[in-house]
Motif scaffolding. Structure first.
Motif, PDB file in Angstrom:
ATOM      1  N   SER A  76      88.401 -58.923 -36.585  1.00 33.51           N
ATOM      2  CA  SER A  76      89.597 -58.255 -37.127  1.00 33.51           C
ATOM      3  C   SER A  76      89.283 -57.529 -38.426  1.00 33.51           C
ATOM      4  O   SER A  76      89.717 -56.391 -38.639  1.00 33.51           O
ATOM      5  N   ILE A  79      87.199 -54.400 -37.583  1.00 33.75           N
ATOM      6  CA  ILE A  79      88.023 -53.338 -36.986  1.00 33.75           C
ATOM      7  C   ILE A  79      88.902 -52.679 -38.042  1.00 33.75           C
ATOM      8  O   ILE A  79      89.020 -51.454 -38.088  1.00 33.75           O
ATOM      9  N   THR A  80      89.510 -53.485 -38.922  1.00 34.70           N
ATOM     10  CA  THR A  80      90.341 -52.938 -40.008  1.00 34.70           C
ATOM     11  C   THR A  80      89.523 -52.024 -40.912  1.00 34.70           C
ATOM     12  O   THR A  80      89.975 -50.940 -41.300  1.00 34.70           O
TER      13      THR A  80
END
Length: 201
Positions: A76, A79-80
């Motif tokens: 996560s 990806i951010t």
């Protein structure tokens, strides 16, 4: 001394925080009490060795879940980070996107003589400016490369002066509080001869 009292003292004895007198009493008791000696040996064993096998088996799935959870968090974050980088590059490189989120309009004035009468500024070849986005700061800037101070005033689409004349020095800005969105405003200038760059952001 009572065995229960000695067992209560053993954690402090193991950690070495008992007073000298208490340590002496505990050690004297341990010399004569096999039950307390065995209890001490159990307490000194590593925690994992003391856990029943059923408990270790029950904990195994949770260890897998924790590992899976850590991987999900790392993915996560990655990806951010990638989305943030791509977004910033798009805003910087794509003019249309930049104009939506960071709108700016520029008027350039090249005057051979002093501008003594009010002269309309042209922003992007239009004789008006409309705040058509919520992202406008509604601020006017006399660029630092301008030759001198300028005097400006602003009129609405009916020709009424809505912001009376004000002076801006090179590199300075003025907030245009009170101007509304989606209304055509014309900007007029007076200045000495020179080159001027007026930005509205």
């Amino acid at each position: 001394m009572n065995c229960n009292i000695i067992k209560d003292l053993l954690p402090s004895y193991i950690d070495g925080i008992c007073s000298e007198d208490t340590t002496r009493v505990v050690e004297e008791h341990l010399q004569h009490c096999e039950e307390c000696r065995l209890y001490l040996e159990l307490m000194e064993e590593p925690t994992n060795d003391m856990l029943p096998e059923e408990v270790m088996v029950a904990k195994a799935p949770f260890k897998k879940i924790n590992k899976k959870r850590r991987i999900q968090v790392l993915i996560s974050i990655l990806i951010t980070f990638i989305i943030t980088i791509i977004g910033s590059l798009v805003v910087q490189e794509v003019g249309a996107v930049r104009q939506i989120f960071f709108p700016m309009s520029t008027a350039t004035v090249n005057s051979i003589d002093d501008i003594e009468e009010w002269t309309t500024l042209y922003f992007d070849e239009k004789d008006y400016l409309k705040f058509d986005s919520i992202f406008w700061n509604k601020e006017i800037v006399n660029h630092a490369n301008s030759n001198s101070d300028v005097i400006l005033r602003i009129k609405d689409e009916n020709g009424h002066v809505v912001v009376d004349e004000f002076k801006i020095s090179p590199g300075k800005s003025v907030k245009l509080d009170g101007l509304k969105n989606n209304i055509k405003y014309s900007f007029e200038i007076k200045a000495k001869k020179g080159q001027f760059f007026i930005n509205v952001v």
